[in-house]
Design a protein around this motif. Structure first.
Motif, mmCIF file in Angstrom:
data_model
loop_
_atom_site.group_PDB
_atom_site.id
_atom_site.type_symbol
_atom_site.label_atom_id
_atom_site.label_comp_id
_atom_site.label_asym_id
_atom_site.label_seq_id
_atom_site.Cartn_x
_atom_site.Cartn_y
_atom_site.Cartn_z
ATOM 1 N N THR A 1 1.381 -1.196 -0.125
ATOM 2 C CA THR A 1 -0.260 -0.021 0.085
ATOM 3 C C THR A 1 1.199 1.176 0.211
ATOM 4 N N GLU A 2 0.024 2.415 -0.486
ATOM 5 C CA GLU A 2 1.176 3.469 -0.405
ATOM 6 C C GLU A 2 2.100 3.807 0.884
ATOM 7 N N GLU A 3 0.694 3.580 2.259
ATOM 8 C CA GLU A 3 1.293 3.849 3.515
ATOM 9 C C GLU A 3 2.403 2.637 3.908
ATOM 10 N N GLN A 4 2.341 1.798 3.701
ATOM 11 C CA GLN A 4 3.667 0.827 3.736
ATOM 12 C C GLN A 4 4.556 1.241 2.729
ATOM 13 N N THR A 5 4.370 1.848 1.350
ATOM 14 C CA THR A 5 5.720 1.725 0.982
ATOM 15 C C THR A 5 6.206 2.807 1.628
ATOM 16 N N ALA A 6 5.670 4.039 1.836
ATOM 17 C CA ALA A 6 5.967 5.084 2.708
ATOM 18 C C ALA A 6 6.784 4.628 4.044
ATOM 19 N N SER A 7 6.392 3.574 4.326
ATOM 20 C CA SER A 7 7.418 3.053 5.801
ATOM 21 C C SER A 7 8.039 2.567 5.718
ATOM 22 N N VAL A 8 8.365 1.946 3.994
ATOM 23 C CA VAL A 8 9.565 1.207 4.077
ATOM 24 C C VAL A 8 10.856 1.601 3.800
ATOM 25 N N ARG A 9 9.782 2.942 3.336
ATOM 26 C CA ARG A 9 11.245 4.123 2.340
ATOM 27 C C ARG A 9 11.689 4.656 4.019
ATOM 28 N N THR A 10 11.057 4.998 4.557
ATOM 29 C CA THR A 10 11.307 5.342 6.223
ATOM 30 C C THR A 10 12.420 4.390 6.914
ATOM 31 N N TRP A 11 12.399 2.881 6.492
ATOM 32 C CA TRP A 11 13.080 2.371 7.412
ATOM 33 C C TRP A 11 14.456 2.577 6.904
ATOM 34 N N VAL B 1 9.712 -14.483 6.524
ATOM 35 C CA VAL B 1 11.589 -13.891 6.737
ATOM 36 C C VAL B 1 12.525 -15.253 6.119
ATOM 37 N N THR B 2 12.744 -14.325 4.894
ATOM 38 C CA THR B 2 13.489 -14.797 3.791
ATOM 39 C C THR B 2 14.359 -14.005 3.085
ATOM 40 N N GLU B 3 14.821 -13.867 1.915
ATOM 41 C CA GLU B 3 15.856 -12.802 1.112
ATOM 42 C C GLU B 3 14.686 -12.151 0.343
ATOM 43 N N THR B 4 14.456 -10.769 0.159
ATOM 44 C CA THR B 4 13.435 -10.404 -0.440
ATOM 45 C C THR B 4 13.697 -9.377 -1.430
ATOM 46 N N LEU C 1 17.821 -5.526 -2.022
ATOM 47 C CA LEU C 1 18.100 -7.584 -2.201
ATOM 48 C C LEU C 1 17.781 -7.210 -0.381
ATOM 49 N N LEU C 2 16.583 -7.304 0.496
ATOM 50 C CA LEU C 2 17.399 -7.520 1.893
ATOM 51 C C LEU C 2 17.739 -8.815 1.921
ATOM 52 N N THR C 3 17.971 -9.388 2.987
ATOM 53 C CA THR C 3 18.378 -10.500 3.712
ATOM 54 C C THR C 3 17.762 -11.097 4.863
ATOM 55 N N ALA C 4 17.680 -11.950 4.861
ATOM 56 C CA ALA C 4 16.429 -11.973 5.214
ATOM 57 C C ALA C 4 16.660 -11.849 6.808
ATOM 58 N N ALA C 5 17.601 -11.555 7.552
ATOM 59 C CA ALA C 5 18.135 -10.430 8.944
ATOM 60 C C ALA C 5 17.055 -8.882 8.769
ATOM 61 N N GLU C 6 17.231 -9.398 7.984
ATOM 62 C CA GLU C 6 17.070 -7.707 7.728
ATOM 63 C C GLU C 6 15.266 -7.305 7.434
ATOM 64 N N VAL C 7 14.890 -8.281 6.380
ATOM 65 C CA VAL C 7 13.530 -8.264 6.062
ATOM 66 C C VAL C 7 12.708 -8.497 7.789
ATOM 67 N N GLU C 8 13.412 -9.059 8.868
ATOM 68 C CA GLU C 8 12.818 -9.649 9.689
ATOM 69 C C GLU C 8 12.874 -8.139 10.852
ATOM 70 N N ALA C 9 14.259 -7.549 10.425
ATOM 71 C CA ALA C 9 13.754 -6.319 11.235
ATOM 72 C C ALA C 9 13.008 -4.973 11.142
ATOM 73 N N LEU C 10 12.069 -5.116 8.830
ATOM 74 C CA LEU C 10 11.418 -5.058 9.103
ATOM 75 C C LEU C 10 9.880 -5.201 9.032
ATOM 76 N N LEU C 11 9.487 -6.432 9.435
ATOM 77 C CA LEU C 11 8.715 -6.227 9.636
ATOM 78 C C LEU C 11 7.327 -6.223 11.627
ATOM 79 N N LYS C 12 9.534 -6.105 12.395
ATOM 80 C CA LYS C 12 9.067 -5.692 13.946
ATOM 81 C C LYS C 12 8.707 -3.757 13.380
#
Length: 202
Positions: A140-150, A190-193, A170-181
């Motif tokens: 979503t636009e809100e999620q996109t903005a939040s990912v950019r901010t992170w 939680v995988t390379e994305t 390209l985010l590693t599994a560890a980065e994706v896990e931190a992003l989800l939090k």
């Protein structure tokens, strides 16, 4: 510079011969592009309908009760729709698996064509599921903005750009896990994305 379109052209055999050697040399030194090439190779399967599928569908059509001639025209659209449903059902009965060809990053970055505003603001993601299939989705636009901010908070820079100039991360599994939090509501494993985020990260 990474060029996913040329890599895809190399994989499907449409890249000019004089450019193939240069792209292959790049794949040997760029892990990100190599992963993309390997994903394309793993998903490069085509699904063909069984030889007797048409005969099976027509047999179903022939056994369907026909309407009187005077009402034939009225039921033509419904008959066509029924034939399409039978075709889809036939594929399922024969156990065929839908094609999982991975869309190119340029297509991923276009988003929803019906809404130009959403196209300009919404990002996309893709990763490989445990069964080897490609999983893609739109933020979503809100999620996109939040990912950019992170990403900005992590001082994360883009890993590549697609043919349309859209930044790719390209985010590693560890980065994706931190992003989800940090960004609740993301439906990700939680995988390379890979993330495709149009616009500048601020």
């Amino acid at each position: 510079m990474c060029d996913f379109d040329r890599i895809e052209s190399l994989r499907n055999g449409t890249l000019p011969q004089e450019e193939c050697a240069a792209v292959r040399r790049h794949l040997e030194t760029c892990p990100n592009c190599r992963r993309w090439y390997d994903m394309l190779e793993a998903l490069d399967t085509e699904v063909a309908a069984p030889d007797d599928l048409a005969e099976h569908v027509m047999a179903q059509v022939r056994t369907t009760r026909q309407m009187p001639r005077k009402t034939t025209r009225r039921w033509l659209p419904m008959a066509a729709a029924a034939a399409c449903l039978l075709l889809v059902a036939g594929l399922g009965l024969y156990g065929q698996r839908p094609s999982t060809a991975l869309p190119s990053p340029a297509v991923m970055s276009r988003g929803i064509e019906e809404d130009p505003a959403a196209e300009a603001m919404s990002g996309t993601y893709r990763y490989t599921a445990p069964d080897g299939s490609a999983v893609t989705g739109t933020l979503t636009e809100e999620q996109t903005a939040s990912v950019r901010t992170w990403l900005a908070q992590q001082t994360r820079t883009e890993d590549a750009r697609d043919g349309a100039g859209t930044p790719q991360y390209l985010l590693t599994a560890a980065e994706v896990e931190a992003l989800l939090k940090a960004v609740p509501g993301l439906n990700l494993r939680v995988t390379e994305t890979w993330f495709s985020l149009p616009g500048e990260t601020k």
